[in-house]
Design an enzyme around this catalytic site. Structure first.
Site, PDB file in Angstrom:
ATOM      1  N   SER A 134      40.293  30.485  35.345  1.00  0.00           N
ATOM      2  CA  SER A 134      39.193  31.328  34.880  1.00  0.00           C
ATOM      3  C   SER A 134      39.735  32.242  33.794  1.00  0.00           C
ATOM      4  O   SER A 134      40.950  32.452  33.685  1.00  0.00           O
ATOM      5  CB  SER A 134      38.650  32.162  36.044  1.00  0.00           C
TER       6      SER A 134
ATOM      7  N   TYR B 189      39.976  38.313  43.188  1.00  0.00           N
ATOM      8  CA  TYR B 189      39.755  37.065  42.465  1.00  0.00           C
ATOM      9  C   TYR B 189      40.718  36.942  41.281  1.00  0.00           C
ATOM     10  O   TYR B 189      41.325  35.891  41.062  1.00  0.00           O
ATOM     11  CB  TYR B 189      38.310  37.005  41.976  1.00  0.00           C
TER      12      TYR B 189
END
Length: 281
Positions: free
Chosen positions: A141, A154
């Protein structure tokens, strides 16, 4: 000749679902794995509608169950001869300020997002090394390249995946196995909805006002997220290249954002981030 075999984790929704369809539509044999096999119906129906269902096999796999990983990989190798491509996609988002997130939630996230990908990779490597070829794609990501407040769990998991992938690429290069990272920005998948519902913290938190600002910004971003099918197409394209580079940042404005972060002094960049969070939409 048999089609190349692609094993993908986390195929019940999002990037995994779309990537499985994209590979099958391109003529690859797809092993689509998911924790809840009862959710395979939608994928198989979509594959049938695209006339590529004969190339999709669904298997149950929880990537936090390491014995199950080994069993599924060996089963696939026996059934198809080899696994040519591994796409480590399974994972989830967890937000909240670092102090507010319980260590149990930190542990569960890292067990899935990081250790699950490592365990999958370890399972496929013996066969890939013996054949001296293979491609491993880890779905990271933009959060693996830059930290943001409110998403420390995250972000940490994706930074770890980035470091693992870079080291792994060096280790496997002499064996003819290539490792690539896909680093999407904001795309319209369920990870947004699930991530926002997973935010740790409440009105009693010392960070409540900051969290509210971040949630507002995140929701606005999600409303204008790009088409996730673009990511699936990019992953197929990476595999077709045969000799992919390490990193593939994807999404509107991502390259410019990374460039700005790279060239600006930290003090200025930090000020911009704080201003952007507090700025009214």
């Amino acid at each position: 000749m048999r089609p190349a075999v692609v094993l993908i984790t986390g195929c019940s929704s999002g990037f995994g679902f779309l990537t499985a369809l994209a590979f099958a539509a391109s003529g690859f044999q797809v092993v689509a794995t998911m924790r809840d096999i009862s959710r395979s119906k939608e994928l198989l129906e979509a594959a049938e509608a695209a006339a590529c269902d004969r190339l999709v096999v669904c298997k149950e796999l929880d990537i936090t169950q390491y014995d199950q990983i080994t069993a599924v990989v060996r089963e696939c190798e026996a059934e198809f001869g080899s696994i040519d491509v591994l796409v480590n996609n399974a994972g989830y988002a967890l937000g909240g300020f670092a102090e507010d997130v319980s260590i149990e939630k930190w542990s569960a996230l890292l067990r899935t997002n990081v250790l699950g990908a490592i365990a999958m990779t370890q399972a496929v490597l013996p066969s890939m090394r013996s054949r001296r070829r293979g491609i491993i794609i880890n779905v990271s990501s933009i959060s693996g390249l830059m930290g943001m407040p409110g998403f420390a769990p995250y972000v940490s998991s994706k930074f770890a995946l980035e470091g693992f992938s870079e080291s792994l690429r060096h280790e496997l290069y002499p064996w003819g196995i290539r490792v690539a990272l896909v680093e999407p920005g904001a795309y319209g998948t369920d990870i947004w909805r699930k991530g926002l519902s997973n935010m740790a913290g409440d009105g009693s938190s010392a960070y409540a006002s900051q969290l509210a600002q971040i949630l507002e910004k995140t929701k606005k971003t999600a409303e204008h997220a790009a088409d996730p099918r673009d990511v699936a197409s990019a992953i197929v394209s990476i595999v077709r290249q045969g000799a992919p580079r390490l990193r593939y940042p994807l999404g509107r404005g991502i390259r410019m954002t990374l460039l700005i972060r790279a060239i600006l002094p930290w003090r200025i960049y930090e000020t911009i981030v704080q201003w952007a969070i507090r700025r009214k939409p």
